[in-house]
Design an enzyme around this catalytic site. Structure first.
Site, mmCIF file in Angstrom:
data_model
loop_
_atom_site.group_PDB
_atom_site.id
_atom_site.type_symbol
_atom_site.label_atom_id
_atom_site.label_comp_id
_atom_site.label_asym_id
_atom_site.label_seq_id
_atom_site.Cartn_x
_atom_site.Cartn_y
_atom_site.Cartn_z
ATOM 1 N N LYS A 134 0.794 -1.108 0.132
ATOM 2 C CA LYS A 134 -0.016 0.045 0.211
ATOM 3 C C LYS A 134 1.064 1.173 0.049
ATOM 4 O O LYS A 134 1.825 1.301 0.872
ATOM 5 C CB LYS A 134 -0.738 -0.039 1.364
ATOM 6 C CG LYS A 134 -2.193 0.550 1.139
ATOM 7 C CD LYS A 134 -3.054 0.298 2.407
ATOM 8 C CE LYS A 134 -4.210 1.063 2.420
ATOM 9 N NZ LYS A 134 -5.008 0.680 3.814
HETATM 10 O O1 G3P Z 1 -9.248 2.010 4.816
HETATM 11 C C1 G3P Z 1 -8.791 3.117 5.379
HETATM 12 C C2 G3P Z 1 -9.603 3.296 6.623
HETATM 13 O O2 G3P Z 1 -8.910 2.724 7.485
HETATM 14 C C3 G3P Z 1 -9.662 4.794 7.004
HETATM 15 O O3 G3P Z 1 -11.028 4.984 7.822
HETATM 16 O O4 G3P Z 1 -12.516 5.943 9.239
HETATM 17 O O5 G3P Z 1 -10.029 6.308 9.485
HETATM 18 O O6 G3P Z 1 -11.395 7.453 7.716
HETATM 19 P P1 G3P Z 1 -11.207 6.181 8.637
#
Ligand code: G3P
Length: 217
Positions: A83
């Protein structure tokens, strides 16, 4: 539609994987922090459990170092997807990894323009963060829709991996648009099973069953 689980919590991954709900896993530095585990050790454990792609993220900021980190991560298991962030260094590293036959997940995508570049650089997955777009009062699912149209127009093989999923509605919206993959936290995937009318209906059935005085076992 494929389901990836967005976590480095191995117990949560196992529970969903045993039910056949896991087509892959995504992690990031914040999720590794949350797990309290060593990145190599926990990623290896996940790769042993899940046969689909497991995204492990580089943390270097320059392409050369990203490539070195990514090559180390790729050695963890054959199902690693490296990634990288969606900036110029990340795209440079993406191209290098893709040329060597590695799967690459280009993350932190917030525009259709960025998604085009990732596809051109050979990304296997593009990760638009829809929840974070909603956070700034735009509609994250509009971005998924735009990328779907563009990728289909040119038959790009990069898969749309909708990320930053915060709700069941996000999952449904992405499915309707035709995102290839949704990566969601275990709590969101599990709450897809909930419905108030299911609970109400079950309660009534159990009450009526008790009145029959019968037993199945
Ligand atoms: O896949 C990306 C994710 O982990 C981010 O999620 O909720 O931190 O924006 P969030």
């Amino acid at each position: 539609m494929k389901f990836f689980v967005d976590t480095a919590d191995t117990a949560a991954i196992k529970e969903l994987n045993d039910l056949g709900m896991v087509d892959g896993v995504t992690t990031n530095p914040s999720l590794i922090l949350k797990s309290g585990r060593d990145i190599i050790e926990v990623t290896k454990e996940i790769c042993d459990m899940v046969s689909g792609p497991v995204s492990a993220e580089v943390v270097a900021t320059e392409a050369k170092e990203m490539i070195a980190e990514g090559m180390k991560l790729a050695k963890i298991a054959p199902n690693i997807a490296i990634k990288v962030p969606l900036n110029w260094d990340g795209l440079t590293a993406c191209k290098a990894f893709a040329s060597e036959g590695h799967k690459v997940n280009v993350t932190l995508c917030f525009s259709a323009a960025q998604a085009i570049l990732a596809a051109k650089a050979g990304a296997s997955f593009i990760s638009p963060f829809i929840g974070r777009i909603d956070d700034i009062h735009y509609d994250g699912t509009d971005l998924i829709e735009d990328i779907r149209i563009i990728y289909d127009n040119y038959s790009f093989s990069t898969e749309i991996l909708a990320a930053s999923i915060r709700s069941v509605n996000h999952v449904i919206d992405c499915a309707k648009i035709g995102a290839d993959v949704v990566t969601a936290p275990p709590s969101v995937i599990k709450s897809m099973a909930n419905h108030v009318l299911t609970d109400k209906g079950l309660e009534q059935f159990l009450k009526d069953w008790a009145k029959t005085g019968q037993k199945i076992l």
